[in-house]
Design a protein around this motif. Structure first.
Motif, PDB file in Angstrom:
ATOM      1  N   GLU A 263       0.829  -1.208   0.000  1.00  0.00           N
ATOM      2  CA  GLU A 263       0.000   0.000   0.000  1.00  0.00           C
ATOM      3  C   GLU A 263       0.863   1.258   0.000  1.00  0.00           C
ATOM      4  O   GLU A 263       0.539   2.245  -0.678  1.00  0.00           O
ATOM      5  N   GLU A 264       1.952   1.212   0.746  1.00  0.00           N
ATOM      6  CA  GLU A 264       2.846   2.365   0.761  1.00  0.00           C
ATOM      7  C   GLU A 264       3.481   2.586  -0.609  1.00  0.00           C
ATOM      8  O   GLU A 264       3.670   3.733  -1.042  1.00  0.00           O
ATOM      9  N   ALA A 265       3.798   1.494  -1.307  1.00  0.00           N
ATOM     10  CA  ALA A 265       4.355   1.628  -2.653  1.00  0.00           C
ATOM     11  C   ALA A 265       3.351   2.274  -3.604  1.00  0.00           C
ATOM     12  O   ALA A 265       3.722   3.087  -4.460  1.00  0.00           O
ATOM     13  N   ARG A 266       2.071   1.930  -3.448  1.00  0.00           N
ATOM     14  CA  ARG A 266       1.039   2.563  -4.286  1.00  0.00           C
ATOM     15  C   ARG A 266       0.969   4.067  -4.003  1.00  0.00           C
ATOM     16  O   ARG A 266       0.887   4.873  -4.942  1.00  0.00           O
ATOM     17  N   ASP A 267       0.992   4.436  -2.734  1.00  0.00           N
ATOM     18  CA  ASP A 267       0.918   5.854  -2.388  1.00  0.00           C
ATOM     19  C   ASP A 267       2.143   6.610  -2.900  1.00  0.00           C
ATOM     20  O   ASP A 267       2.025   7.723  -3.438  1.00  0.00           O
ATOM     21  N   GLU A 268       3.325   6.018  -2.736  1.00  0.00           N
ATOM     22  CA  GLU A 268       4.532   6.675  -3.211  1.00  0.00           C
ATOM     23  C   GLU A 268       4.524   6.811  -4.724  1.00  0.00           C
ATOM     24  O   GLU A 268       4.958   7.837  -5.272  1.00  0.00           O
ATOM     25  N   GLN A 269       4.028   5.785  -5.414  1.00  0.00           N
ATOM     26  CA  GLN A 269       3.972   5.863  -6.866  1.00  0.00           C
ATOM     27  C   GLN A 269       3.014   6.956  -7.314  1.00  0.00           C
ATOM     28  O   GLN A 269       3.296   7.692  -8.269  1.00  0.00           O
ATOM     29  N   GLN A 270       1.870   7.086  -6.651  1.00  0.00           N
ATOM     30  CA  GLN A 270       0.928   8.130  -7.010  1.00  0.00           C
ATOM     31  C   GLN A 270       1.539   9.513  -6.805  1.00  0.00           C
ATOM     32  O   GLN A 270       1.376  10.408  -7.648  1.00  0.00           O
ATOM     33  N   ARG A 478      10.436  -5.292 -25.235  1.00  0.00           N
ATOM     34  CA  ARG A 478       9.183  -6.018 -25.494  1.00  0.00           C
ATOM     35  C   ARG A 478       9.250  -7.440 -24.949  1.00  0.00           C
ATOM     36  O   ARG A 478       8.248  -7.963 -24.442  1.00  0.00           O
ATOM     37  N   ARG A 479      10.422  -8.060 -25.051  1.00  0.00           N
ATOM     38  CA  ARG A 479      10.569  -9.410 -24.509  1.00  0.00           C
ATOM     39  C   ARG A 479      10.395  -9.402 -22.995  1.00  0.00           C
ATOM     40  O   ARG A 479       9.723 -10.275 -22.430  1.00  0.00           O
ATOM     41  N   GLU A 480      10.998  -8.423 -22.322  1.00  0.00           N
ATOM     42  CA  GLU A 480      10.853  -8.337 -20.870  1.00  0.00           C
ATOM     43  C   GLU A 480       9.411  -8.059 -20.470  1.00  0.00           C
ATOM     44  O   GLU A 480       8.908  -8.629 -19.496  1.00  0.00           O
ATOM     45  N   GLN A 481       8.728  -7.195 -21.198  1.00  0.00           N
ATOM     46  CA  GLN A 481       7.328  -6.918 -20.901  1.00  0.00           C
ATOM     47  C   GLN A 481       6.453  -8.139 -21.154  1.00  0.00           C
ATOM     48  O   GLN A 481       5.456  -8.356 -20.447  1.00  0.00           O
ATOM     49  N   TYR A 482       6.828  -8.934 -22.152  1.00  0.00           N
ATOM     50  CA  TYR A 482       6.077 -10.169 -22.424  1.00  0.00           C
ATOM     51  C   TYR A 482       6.144 -11.108 -21.220  1.00  0.00           C
ATOM     52  O   TYR A 482       5.119 -11.621 -20.755  1.00  0.00           O
ATOM     53  N   PHE A 483       7.356 -11.329 -20.705  1.00  0.00           N
ATOM     54  CA  PHE A 483       7.489 -12.193 -19.529  1.00  0.00           C
ATOM     55  C   PHE A 483       6.818 -11.572 -18.313  1.00  0.00           C
ATOM     56  O   PHE A 483       6.207 -12.282 -17.507  1.00  0.00           O
ATOM     57  N   ALA A 484       6.941 -10.252 -18.176  1.00  0.00           N
ATOM     58  CA  ALA A 484       6.330  -9.591 -17.030  1.00  0.00           C
ATOM     59  C   ALA A 484       4.811  -9.722 -17.055  1.00  0.00           C
ATOM     60  O   ALA A 484       4.169  -9.816 -16.003  1.00  0.00           O
ATOM     61  N   LYS A 585       1.358  -5.173 -11.596  1.00  0.00           N
ATOM     62  CA  LYS A 585       0.190  -4.299 -11.728  1.00  0.00           C
ATOM     63  C   LYS A 585       0.587  -2.844 -11.461  1.00  0.00           C
ATOM     64  O   LYS A 585       0.120  -1.936 -12.153  1.00  0.00           O
ATOM     65  N   LEU A 586       1.443  -2.640 -10.472  1.00  0.00           N
ATOM     66  CA  LEU A 586       1.940  -1.291 -10.213  1.00  0.00           C
ATOM     67  C   LEU A 586       2.708  -0.744 -11.419  1.00  0.00           C
ATOM     68  O   LEU A 586       2.543   0.422 -11.801  1.00  0.00           O
ATOM     69  N   ASP A 587       3.556  -1.592 -12.007  1.00  0.00           N
ATOM     70  CA  ASP A 587       4.309  -1.148 -13.181  1.00  0.00           C
ATOM     71  C   ASP A 587       3.377  -0.811 -14.335  1.00  0.00           C
ATOM     72  O   ASP A 587       3.600   0.179 -15.055  1.00  0.00           O
ATOM     73  N   ARG A 588       2.328  -1.608 -14.534  1.00  0.00           N
ATOM     74  CA  ARG A 588       1.387  -1.341 -15.631  1.00  0.00           C
ATOM     75  C   ARG A 588       0.616  -0.045 -15.388  1.00  0.00           C
ATOM     76  O   ARG A 588       0.410   0.751 -16.315  1.00  0.00           O
ATOM     77  N   GLU A 589       0.207   0.185 -14.141  1.00  0.00           N
ATOM     78  CA  GLU A 589      -0.496   1.430 -13.830  1.00  0.00           C
ATOM     79  C   GLU A 589       0.401   2.639 -14.076  1.00  0.00           C
ATOM     80  O   GLU A 589      -0.060   3.671 -14.580  1.00  0.00           O
ATOM     81  N   ARG A 590       1.657   2.493 -13.741  1.00  0.00           N
ATOM     82  CA  ARG A 590       2.575   3.611 -13.973  1.00  0.00           C
ATOM     83  C   ARG A 590       2.711   3.899 -15.467  1.00  0.00           C
ATOM     84  O   ARG A 590       2.679   5.060 -15.880  1.00  0.00           O
ATOM     85  N   ARG A 591       2.884   2.860 -16.278  1.00  0.00           N
ATOM     86  CA  ARG A 591       3.018   3.086 -17.728  1.00  0.00           C
ATOM     87  C   ARG A 591       1.759   3.716 -18.297  1.00  0.00           C
ATOM     88  O   ARG A 591       1.829   4.599 -19.166  1.00  0.00           O
ATOM     89  N   GLN A 592       0.596   3.278 -17.831  1.00  0.00           N
ATOM     90  CA  GLN A 592      -0.643   3.850 -18.343  1.00  0.00           C
ATOM     91  C   GLN A 592      -0.803   5.314 -17.931  1.00  0.00           C
ATOM     92  O   GLN A 592      -1.277   6.136 -18.718  1.00  0.00           O
ATOM     93  N   GLU A 593      -0.401   5.633 -16.700  1.00  0.00           N
ATOM     94  CA  GLU A 593      -0.519   7.013 -16.236  1.00  0.00           C
ATOM     95  C   GLU A 593       0.446   7.944 -16.963  1.00  0.00           C
ATOM     96  O   GLU A 593       0.131   9.127 -17.189  1.00  0.00           O
TER      97      GLU A 593
END
Length: 700
Positions: A263-270, A478-484, A585-593
């Motif tokens: 939860e703290e990581a989510r707040d810090e990312q925001q 792209r390869r790393e994102q595929y595995f991720a 999921k945190l990484d994906r939210e960051r890329r989308q934001e």
């Protein structure tokens, strides 16, 4: 030497780890100097003055007292003084030989015997002055760097601990869930330094306190808590001490802490995303609005007769590039706490040489008598030596054949290595254009034909470097994102299969059949590795090295150690799957934001390009035509104002083009850094924007 009474030691980060030294200035200082030497005795008599330094040394794990460190620093500073004096004398000699010293005059109104004396010995006084200045600068600089370097080490350790601590807590939760007690958990964490970095080193301190110094766990945690450089880790240990004091469940505590840090990581990312949003607006002001405003003002001033070419040149070639580099450094500094360090598990004995080292090893094996002899530590019979040498030579030949069969594999693994090939090729391309007569590397040619000269000599050679680098980097990303993206679901499948009683190797076979692409191949390879070698830990680590994703490497360590400590494999896989899914999921939210910031940067560049193109077409072009008509033989006397005839149109055209090129390169790199925290990911935008800039100026 008697110890004075009273509480004279610092309450925190004190000197109790080292022999007690007297604090009162001058008290037995002569004895201290006689026993420890002049420098150490001087510093030992003044411990409180260097309280912060001792704290930094303890937190940096230097393993030495402040007086030893400062004594060495003093000797280094004296060496810096000597080097500075020699450098100053050398500079003075060069200035005197070139006649600069003789040309110096008295800047003061005073005129007397002292001035005449100095004038007669200018070289001597210049040498003394420069030697003194450089000696002081080198000596003080050496001392300052040495004094504050432990502070930089502490800052680096703090960032590493803060980044890896949430992953380490999940790791400890998996181990505790498997039945390990607290000391064993810290022991396994201490052995995982390649995965958890400085957190593992802090855990090693806990184990050392218990096993080497004989302290109980509570005391060990309290001692490590008092010396850790990370406030987050300090808070974690405080919570752990409170839990132990109240007799709570360690496994439940680790689970709660893992959720809390997520939860703290989510707040810090925001909060970090909001900061990046502010910086994107700052980018538009600093790199679009401000340069355009300055360019327009300078051009208008030139129309009024002012000489603004030097200022515009400074803006385009110095200020704008430096500002972009500074902004990139700022973004990198702000993003550093959120960067996952790279993790590699390759064992030294299993590493095979690569590149030129591999080629030389194969050649060396082919020459009789050149093969290196084994050391005494590995002494063996002649027959064993021969067999071992033949085996290693066979491995090297096989590795060389594999490298020659796939020469691009090194570029796929390390895209930056393409520069070693493309940079010389770019120089050859530029030289070829010059030899073919397409471009001339002179400033006159740049003014006369700015677009073709810039394109042939700079843009195309630069594209020769950037295009392969960007292509290989994007392929790797792209390869790393595929595995991720795919791996968390694969872990869930493995956990579900294991719950139904399917062994881990057979579950991997099922996962490889249900998956597709590179993940399916890696799952099949991992299954075969586990079946043939019967070494789960080594197989999982080899899988992590092949994939090359930092988060997956930590997940593999978690699974390997969790399986080794527990018979409930499904529970370990479930923990790993949940943690991996949440992190990705945190990484994906960051890329989308951050994706809209790419549009902000690109639109800002297009606005800049539009304005400078309009200035070129609607302002400089009419002035150039008017100047051409005014200087024609049949034109007679010019009717143009003197200020308009003095406008350097050709120079302004070249500067506008180069400003657009600098903007294209910088905007693309900054877009990649803003959107994905990767400057190399912005190279594809730089390439497109660079082509757009050249095409725009070629068409107007």
């Amino acid at each position: 030497m008697s110890r004075p009474t009273g509480d004279t030691e610092p309450s925190e980060f004190g000197f109790q780890q080292f022999p007690y030294v007297q604090e009162a200035p001058g008290l037995d200082e002569a004895q201290l100097r006689e026993h420890y030497g002049w420098f150490r005795g001087y510093y030992k008599a003044r411990p409180r003055r260097y309280f912060d330094l001792q704290r930094w040394l303890n937190q940096a794990r230097y393993g030495q007292s402040f007086d030893v460190y400062l004594a060495r620093s003093a000797w280094y500073a004296m060496g810096g003084i000597a080097a500075g004096a020699v450098f100053g004398l050398a500079v003075a000699w060069l200035l005197a030989a070139s006649g600069v010293v003789e040309g110096l005059t008295n800047p003061l109104a005073y005129d007397g015997a002292v001035v005449y004396y100095i004038a007669d010995y200018k070289a001597l006084f210049a040498g003394a002055a420069l030697a003194t200045v450089f000696a002081a600068a080198f000596g003080f600089g050496t001392w300052y760097v040495r004094y504050h370097y432990p502070r930089l080490v502490v800052s680096s350790r703090r960032r590493n601990i803060d980044v890896t601590l949430p992953h380490a807590i999940v790791f400890m939760y998996a181990l505790s869930r498997g039945g390990m007690d607290l000391l064993e958990v810290f022991g396994v964490l201490a052995d995982s330094e390649e995965t958890y970095g400085e957190v593992a080193n802090e855990a090693e301190m806990v184990v050392r306190e218990v096993e080497l110094f004989g302290n109980d766990m509570f005391t060990a945690l309290r001692n490590v808590r008092s010396l850790t450089p990370s406030e987050n880790f300090e808070q974690f240990l405080d919570d752990l001490l409170s839990m132990l004091d109240s007799g709570g469940d360690v496994t439940v505590f680790f689970e709660d802490e893992a959720e809390s840090y997520l939860e703290e990581a989510r707040d810090e990312q925001q909060s970090f995303l909001e900061t990046l949003g502010l910086l994107s607006e700052f980018f538009v002001v600093l790199f679009v609005a401000a340069p355009l405003f300055v360019i327009v003002i300078l051009v208008v001033m030139s129309l009024l007769g002012a000489q603004t070419l030097a200022e515009l040149t400074l803006l385009v070639y110095v200020m704008l590039p430096l500002a972009m580099v500074g902004f990139l450094v700022l973004l990198d500094t702000l993003s550093e706490p959120y960067v996952q360090p790279e993790v590699r598990f390759g064992d030294d004995e299993e590493d095979i040489e690569s590149g030129l080292a591999l080629l030389w090893a194969v050649v060396r094996d082919a020459i009789p008598g050149v093969r290196p002899r084994p050391s005494a530590a590995t002494a063996m019979s002649a027959e064993c030596q021969s067999r071992q040498g033949s085996y290693l030579a066979h491995r090297r030949r096989r590795a060389l054949r594999a490298t020659l069969a796939d020469p691009l594999a090194a570029f796929r693994a390390k895209p930056v290595w393409t520069v070693a090939v493309t940079a010389p090729l770019a120089v050859l391309v530029g030289w070829g254009f010059v030899a073919a007569g397409l471009a001339t590397p002179t400033w006159e040619a740049m003014l006369e034909r700015p677009i073709p000269t810039t394109t042939w000599l700079f843009v195309l050679p630069l594209l020769v470097v950037l295009v392969p680098l960007s292509a290989f980097h994007e392929r790797k990303r792209r390869r790393e994102q595929y595995f991720a993206t795919r791996f968390p679901d694969t872990l869930s499948i493995l956990a579900s299969a294991n719950k139904m009683g399917i062994p881990i190797d057979e579950a991997l076979g099922l996962a490889s059949r249900w998956s597709s692409g590179p993940l399916s191949e890696e799952m099949a390879t991992l299954r075969n590795d586990l079946r043939w070698n019967h070494d789960t830990r080594s197989g999982l680590r080899s899988f992590a090295d092949r994939v090359g994703v930092a988060q997956l490497s930590r997940t593999m360590t978690l699974i390997a150690e969790g399986i080794r400590s527990s018979t409930d494999v499904a529970a370990v896989l479930t923990i790993a799957a949940r943690d991996t899914k949440e992190r990705f999921k945190l990484d994906r939210e960051r890329r989308q934001e951050l994706s809209p910031y790419i549009a902000v940067v690109v639109i800002g560049f297009l606005v800049f390009l539009l304005v400078v193109a309009l200035l070129d077409a609607a302002y400089l072009a009419p002035i150039a035509d008017a100047q051409a008509e005014a200087t024609a033989p049949a034109a007679g006397e010019s009717d143009l104002p003197l200020s308009m005839t003095a406008v350097p149109v050709e120079a302004y055209k070249a500067l506008f083009l180069h400003a657009a090129v600098v903007q294209a390169l910088g905007s693309g790199v900054l877009a990649g850094k803003l959107a994905s925290d990767d400057a190399f990911s912005g190279l594809k935008y730089s390439i497109v924007l660079l082509v757009v800039a050249i095409a725009t100026f070629a068409l107007i």
